[in-house]
Design a protein around this motif. Structure first.
Motif, PDB file in Angstrom:
ATOM      1  N   UNK A 110       0.817  -1.206   0.000  1.00 16.51           N
ATOM      2  CA  UNK A 110       0.000   0.000   0.000  1.00 16.51           C
ATOM      3  C   UNK A 110       0.857   1.264   0.000  1.00 16.51           C
ATOM      4  N   UNK A 111       2.110   1.171   0.441  1.00 18.04           N
ATOM      5  CA  UNK A 111       3.054   2.274   0.365  1.00 18.04           C
ATOM      6  C   UNK A 111       4.432   1.691   0.090  1.00 18.04           C
ATOM      7  N   UNK A 112       5.166   2.289  -0.830  1.00 19.64           N
ATOM      8  CA  UNK A 112       6.482   1.762  -1.171  1.00 19.64           C
ATOM      9  C   UNK A 112       7.513   2.173  -0.131  1.00 19.64           C
ATOM     10  N   UNK A 113       8.576   1.385  -0.033  1.00 16.48           N
ATOM     11  CA  UNK A 113       9.638   1.685   0.916  1.00 16.48           C
ATOM     12  C   UNK A 113      10.328   2.996   0.546  1.00 16.48           C
ATOM     13  N   UNK A 114      10.417   3.288  -0.741  1.00 15.57           N
ATOM     14  CA  UNK A 114      11.053   4.538  -1.156  1.00 15.57           C
ATOM     15  C   UNK A 114      10.243   5.744  -0.690  1.00 15.57           C
ATOM     16  N   UNK A 115       8.924   5.612  -0.703  1.00 12.17           N
ATOM     17  CA  UNK A 115       8.090   6.706  -0.221  1.00 12.17           C
ATOM     18  C   UNK A 115       8.255   6.888   1.282  1.00 12.17           C
ATOM     19  N   UNK A 116       8.341   5.788   2.024  1.00  9.78           N
ATOM     20  CA  UNK A 116       8.563   5.867   3.475  1.00  9.78           C
ATOM     21  C   UNK A 116       9.873   6.587   3.755  1.00  9.78           C
ATOM     22  N   UNK A 117      10.926   6.218   3.030  1.00  5.31           N
ATOM     23  CA  UNK A 117      12.228   6.859   3.238  1.00  5.31           C
ATOM     24  C   UNK A 117      12.159   8.354   2.958  1.00  5.31           C
ATOM     25  N   UNK A 118      11.419   8.716   1.911  1.00  6.39           N
ATOM     26  CA  UNK A 118      11.284  10.134   1.575  1.00  6.39           C
ATOM     27  C   UNK A 118      10.570  10.885   2.682  1.00  6.39           C
ATOM     28  N   UNK A 119       9.494  10.305   3.201  1.00  6.75           N
ATOM     29  CA  UNK A 119       8.734  10.955   4.269  1.00  6.75           C
ATOM     30  C   UNK A 119       9.571  11.099   5.541  1.00  6.75           C
ATOM     31  N   UNK A 120      10.356  10.067   5.855  1.00 10.41           N
ATOM     32  CA  UNK A 120      11.221  10.123   7.031  1.00 10.41           C
ATOM     33  C   UNK A 120      12.279  11.213   6.862  1.00 10.41           C
ATOM     34  N   UNK A 121      12.875  11.275   5.683  1.00 10.87           N
ATOM     35  CA  UNK A 121      13.893  12.286   5.413  1.00 10.87           C
ATOM     36  C   UNK A 121      13.304  13.692   5.517  1.00 10.87           C
ATOM     37  N   UNK A 122      12.081  13.858   5.042  1.00  7.89           N
ATOM     38  CA  UNK A 122      11.439  15.172   5.106  1.00  7.89           C
ATOM     39  C   UNK A 122      11.174  15.597   6.543  1.00  7.89           C
ATOM     40  N   UNK A 123      10.654  14.673   7.366  1.00  8.57           N
ATOM     41  CA  UNK A 123      10.334  15.028   8.744  1.00  8.57           C
ATOM     42  C   UNK A 123      11.592  15.299   9.555  1.00  8.57           C
ATOM     43  N   UNK A 124      12.590  14.417   9.444  1.00  7.83           N
ATOM     44  CA  UNK A 124      13.824  14.617  10.220  1.00  7.83           C
ATOM     45  C   UNK A 124      14.608  15.820   9.700  1.00  7.83           C
ATOM     46  N   UNK A 125      14.453  16.131   8.421  1.00  8.06           N
ATOM     47  CA  UNK A 125      15.095  17.322   7.888  1.00  8.06           C
ATOM     48  C   UNK A 125      14.477  18.592   8.432  1.00  8.06           C
ATOM     49  N   UNK A 126      13.204  18.532   8.741  1.00  2.00           N
ATOM     50  CA  UNK A 126      12.483  19.704   9.249  1.00  2.00           C
ATOM     51  C   UNK A 126      12.625  19.881  10.750  1.00  2.00           C
ATOM     52  N   UNK A 127      12.548  18.778  11.508  1.00  4.55           N
ATOM     53  CA  UNK A 127      12.502  18.879  12.969  1.00  4.55           C
ATOM     54  C   UNK A 127      13.777  18.415  13.674  1.00  4.55           C
ATOM     55  N   UNK A 128      14.664  17.762  12.949  1.00  7.34           N
ATOM     56  CA  UNK A 128      15.890  17.249  13.551  1.00  7.34           C
ATOM     57  C   UNK A 128      15.982  15.743  13.412  1.00  7.34           C
ATOM     58  N   UNK A 129      17.192  15.251  13.266  1.00  4.37           N
ATOM     59  CA  UNK A 129      17.399  13.813  13.096  1.00  4.37           C
ATOM     60  C   UNK A 129      18.306  13.283  14.201  1.00  4.37           C
ATOM     61  N   UNK A 130      17.709  12.719  15.254  1.00  2.63           N
ATOM     62  CA  UNK A 130      18.505  12.216  16.376  1.00  2.63           C
ATOM     63  C   UNK A 130      19.015  10.796  16.167  1.00  2.63           C
ATOM     64  N   UNK A 131      18.568  10.127  15.099  1.00  8.79           N
ATOM     65  CA  UNK A 131      18.735   8.680  14.999  1.00  8.79           C
ATOM     66  C   UNK A 131      20.080   8.267  14.410  1.00  8.79           C
ATOM     67  N   UNK A 132      20.774   7.398  15.144  1.00  7.60           N
ATOM     68  CA  UNK A 132      21.963   6.771  14.581  1.00  7.60           C
ATOM     69  C   UNK A 132      21.557   5.954  13.366  1.00  7.60           C
ATOM     70  N   UNK A 133      20.402   5.322  13.457  1.00  8.25           N
ATOM     71  CA  UNK A 133      19.758   4.630  12.343  1.00  8.25           C
ATOM     72  C   UNK A 133      18.349   4.272  12.759  1.00  8.25           C
ATOM     73  N   UNK A 134      17.536   3.924  11.776  1.00  3.88           N
ATOM     74  CA  UNK A 134      16.160   3.505  12.039  1.00  3.88           C
ATOM     75  C   UNK A 134      15.997   2.031  11.705  1.00  3.88           C
TER      76      UNK A 134
END
Length: 216
Positions: A110-134
């Motif tokens: 129902x959602x591609x992994x590439x779209x998930x990665x894009x959404x994650x990159x957008x949110x962490x790019x806007x609010x901060x990325x604390x994650x060593x990895x997900x």
């Protein structure tokens, strides 16, 4: 006698229901008992969100004290806590994301992994990325094993892989001081001191009844 029983049984059931609802009304959902506290983190073998060929396991906990944050881009509260989590990671605390998506179904796509990665990159790019990895909790099995009921939920895990703190809801300086700081002080005193200095800088100053300023 029978009439008395017929009268008392519904009355007792009604009073019991009232007590249950009253307790639920005034209880704090973030303070519910954790079934995994002081227990080993559930065994898992899950892919990295950005590189599904890389598999993460419980072995990661042997490296250092780790804050595991269950989150998703669909979670508004997760976005709120990202800046503070980023500050914690910048002080040296390793933060690992346990990511799951409400709109993805690995079997039906129902959602591609590439779209998930894009959404994650957008949110962490806007609010901060604390994650060593997900870590990508594809089927949400690990979240279920942890007793997760929503997001965000956060677990402080020691180097033995034991869950030392389980928190429901966002993390901020006040929550950190109440729940996480005392435990981290016993595990890594130097890091705990660094984070307390961060909290001193971040916490707004309040004015008490005598007009003096005090930290939150």
């Amino acid at each position: 006698m029978n009439r008395l029983v017929l009268f008392l049984v519904p009355l007792v059931l009604f009073l019991g229901l009232c007590i249950f609802l009253f307790k639920g009304l005034y209880s704090d959902p973030t303070q519910r008992d954790s079934e995994v506290l002081a227990k080993p983190f559930p065994a898992f073998e899950l892919p990295d969100l950005n590189d599904t060929q890389k598999i993460h396991t419980n072995a990661l906990f042997s490296e250092q004290v780790t804050l595991v944050n269950v989150w998703g881009v669909w979670c508004v509260t997760c976005a709120i806590e990202l800046p503070y989590l980023t500050s914690l990671s910048q002080e040296g605390l390793r933060v690992v994301g346990l990511y799951y998506d409400q709109d993805i179904d690995p079997d039906f796509g129902s959602k591609t992994i590439s779209r998930v990665r894009t959404e994650v990159a957008q949110m962490t790019g806007k609010y901060g990325n604390p994650f060593a990895y997900n870590i990508f909790d594809v089927y949400r099995n690990t979240s279920l094993d942890l007793g997760v009921t929503g997001a965000p939920e956060t677990f402080l895990v020691d180097t033995q892989g034991v869950i030392r703190v389980h928190h429901l809801g966002d993390i901020n300086p006040r929550i950190w001081r109440q729940k996480f700081a005392p435990v981290l002080a016993s595990l890594d005193p130097a890091l705990a001191t660094q984070i307390e200095a961060l909290n001193q800088a971040l916490s707004p100053k309040l004015t008490n009844t005598n007009g003096a300023t005090v930290n939150e």
